[in-house]
Design an enzyme around this catalytic site. Structure first.
Site, PDB file in Angstrom:
ATOM      1  N   HIS A   1      -0.567 -12.280   3.158  1.00 52.50           N
ATOM      2  CA  HIS A   1      -0.199 -11.032   2.483  1.00 52.50           C
ATOM      3  C   HIS A   1       0.301 -11.347   1.073  1.00 52.50           C
ATOM      4  CE1 HIS A   1       1.913  -7.337   1.502  1.00 52.50           C
ATOM      5  NE2 HIS A   1       1.162  -6.753   2.421  1.00 52.50           N
TER       6      HIS A   1
ATOM      7  N   GLU B   1      -6.134  -5.516  -0.366  1.00 56.52           N
ATOM      8  CA  GLU B   1      -4.927  -4.807  -0.793  1.00 56.52           C
ATOM      9  C   GLU B   1      -4.670  -5.062  -2.279  1.00 56.52           C
ATOM     10  OE1 GLU B   1      -2.248  -3.963   2.814  1.00 56.52           O
ATOM     11  OE2 GLU B   1      -1.683  -5.919   2.055  1.00 56.52           O
TER      12      GLU B   1
ATOM     13  N   GLU C   1       2.737 -10.339  -0.528  1.00 58.94           N
ATOM     14  CA  GLU C   1       4.192 -10.584  -0.607  1.00 58.94           C
ATOM     15  C   GLU C   1       4.521 -12.016  -0.196  1.00 58.94           C
ATOM     16  OE1 GLU C   1       5.241  -7.215   1.777  1.00 58.94           O
ATOM     17  OE2 GLU C   1       4.622  -5.888   0.142  1.00 58.94           O
TER      18      GLU C   1
ATOM     19  N   SER D   1      -0.577   1.886  -0.181  1.00 61.69           N
ATOM     20  CA  SER D   1      -0.161   3.305  -0.259  1.00 61.69           C
ATOM     21  C   SER D   1      -1.072   4.256   0.523  1.00 61.69           C
ATOM     22  CB  SER D   1      -0.053   3.753  -1.724  1.00 61.69           C
ATOM     23  OG  SER D   1       0.951   2.997  -2.389  1.00 61.69           O
TER      24      SER D   1
ATOM     25  N   GLY E   1       3.029  -0.220  -2.008  1.00 67.10           N
ATOM     26  CA  GLY E   1       4.386   0.327  -2.094  1.00 67.10           C
ATOM     27  C   GLY E   1       4.661   1.103  -3.372  1.00 67.10           C
TER      28      GLY E   1
ATOM     29  N   ASN F   1       1.769  -2.562   9.064  1.00 66.19           N
ATOM     30  CA  ASN F   1       2.507  -3.774   8.693  1.00 66.19           C
ATOM     31  C   ASN F   1       3.946  -3.330   8.463  1.00 66.19           C
ATOM     32  OD1 ASN F   1       3.662  -6.008   7.531  1.00 66.19           O
ATOM     33  ND2 ASN F   1       2.375  -6.016   5.699  1.00 66.19           N
ATOM     34  N   TRP F   2       4.799  -3.670   9.401  1.00 62.27           N
ATOM     35  CA  TRP F   2       6.191  -3.194   9.327  1.00 62.27           C
ATOM     36  C   TRP F   2       7.006  -3.936   8.262  1.00 62.27           C
ATOM     37  CZ3 TRP F   2       8.482  -2.219  14.924  1.00 62.27           C
ATOM     38  CH2 TRP F   2       7.730  -1.226  15.540  1.00 62.27           C
ATOM     39  N   LYS F   3       6.490  -5.084   7.804  1.00 60.09           N
ATOM     40  CA  LYS F   3       7.214  -5.922   6.830  1.00 60.09           C
ATOM     41  C   LYS F   3       8.613  -6.253   7.381  1.00 60.09           C
ATOM     42  CE  LYS F   3       4.275  -4.050   3.270  1.00 60.09           C
ATOM     43  NZ  LYS F   3       4.046  -3.714   1.878  1.00 60.09           N
TER      44      LYS F   3
ATOM     45  N   GLY G   1       1.501   0.029   5.214  1.00 57.75           N
ATOM     46  CA  GLY G   1       2.898  -0.401   5.143  1.00 57.75           C
ATOM     47  C   GLY G   1       3.837   0.753   5.463  1.00 57.75           C
ATOM     48  N   GLY G   2       4.423   1.326   4.420  1.00 64.94           N
ATOM     49  CA  GLY G   2       5.446   2.372   4.564  1.00 64.94           C
ATOM     50  C   GLY G   2       5.120   3.456   5.581  1.00 64.94           C
TER      51      GLY G   2
HETATM   52  P1  13P Z   1       2.175   0.315   1.582  1.00 62.98           P
HETATM   53  O1  13P Z   1       1.285   1.097   2.527  1.00 62.98           O
HETATM   54  O2  13P Z   1       3.627   0.575   1.811  1.00 62.98           O
HETATM   55  O3  13P Z   1       1.743   0.490   0.166  1.00 62.98           O
HETATM   56  O4  13P Z   1       1.979  -1.229   1.933  1.00 62.98           O
HETATM   57  C1  13P Z   1       0.701  -1.739   2.020  1.00 62.98           C
HETATM   58  C2  13P Z   1       0.775  -3.101   2.575  1.00 62.98           C
HETATM   59  O5  13P Z   1       1.246  -4.022   1.920  1.00 62.98           O
HETATM   60  C3  13P Z   1       0.278  -3.300   3.932  1.00 62.98           C
HETATM   61  O6  13P Z   1       0.182  -4.648   4.230  1.00 62.98           O
END
Ligand code: 13P
Length: 250
Positions: free
Chosen positions: A95, A167, A97, A213, A173, A10-12, A234-235
């Protein structure tokens, strides 16, 4: 029955279109694993260039969001047909967020999930608890409620093809990955919930990811749990490390 693992990035809100092309080209040789479905969920503006760059590879390009109406006066939104026409097969829905910053609710998540299925797009349906909810001991109840509403009016045949991403919000994050036991416990409880809504066959077929994470070091143990069928990353999906995550079993 063995479920094929699915590992999605997930590149956000990261990567311009030209950066997206460079990243796909960089990661392409690193994310080859025939045991895993590999998906890059990218910002809407990156979908077409990323799709072009991923051509001929095993990478499937997905979206991070989608609106639940067909078309019309919804400034700034992306319709299901736009995604279908661009060749998108997966879309992240709900998600945390989006729930936190863009007022998504369980009800809008349900509308989007139904709309995605109507258009043949596989939703990656997100759920997860806050730290307070975990400390209050209401994690499983909360997630059961999120899942029950997200899947209202979804048929068993549709649900069998869905992906659910568990999640925990406190793990996103933060570098604070859930323990393998915590992640497996909730993913198993989600499968029980799907079994209650539908039946055993649907519960066995649906794929459940862990997200929060995930790193190259935590992936091997997480992704070999009986009820964890991969991850939403994510990251670490923006780095060569994603190759190691995808190859967690090598
Ligand atoms: P991180 O892997 O950066 O914690 O993000 C997880 C996430 O929100 C994937 O959708």
């Amino acid at each position: 029955m063995s479920r094929k693992r699915i590992i999605a990035g997930n590149w956000k809100m990261n990567m311009t279109p030209s950066e997206a092309v460079a990243l796909v080209n960089e990661l392409k040789p690193l994310v080859v694993n025939e045991d895993v479905d590999v998906v890059f969920c990218v910002p809407a503006i990156d979908i077409i260039p990323a799709m072009e760059a991923a051509k001929g590879s095993n990478i499937c390009i997905g979206a991070e969001n989608m609106y639940y109406e067909e078309k019309g006066a919804y400034t700034g939104e992306i319709s299901p047909n736009m995604l279908v026409d661009a060749g998108v097969k997966y879309v992240i829905i709900g998600h945390s967020e989006r729930r936190e910053y863009f007022t998504e609710t369980d009800e809008t998540v349900n509308k989007k999930v139904l709309k995605a299925f109507e258009h043949g797009i596989t939703p990656i349906v997100c759920c997860g608890e806050t730290l307070t909810q975990r400390e209050q001991g209401i994690t499983i109840d909360w997630i059961h409620q999120q899942i029950k509403i997200a899947f209202l009016n979804v048929t068993a045949d549709q649900a069998k093809t869905a992906v659910i991403a568990y999640e925990p919000i406190w793990a996103i994050g933060t570098g604070k990955v859930a323990t393998t036991e915590q992640a497996e416990e909730v993913c198993a409880a989600i499968r029980v919930c799907i079994g209650e809504i539908y039946d055993e066959a649907t519960a066995e077929a649906i794929r459940i990811q862990y997200g929060g994470s995930v790193s190259a070091s935590s992936a091997p143990e997480l992704f070999t749990q009986p009820d964890i069928d991969g991850g939403l990353v994510g990251g670490a999906s923006l780095k060569p490390d994603f190759g190691k995550i995808v190859n967690y079993n090598k």
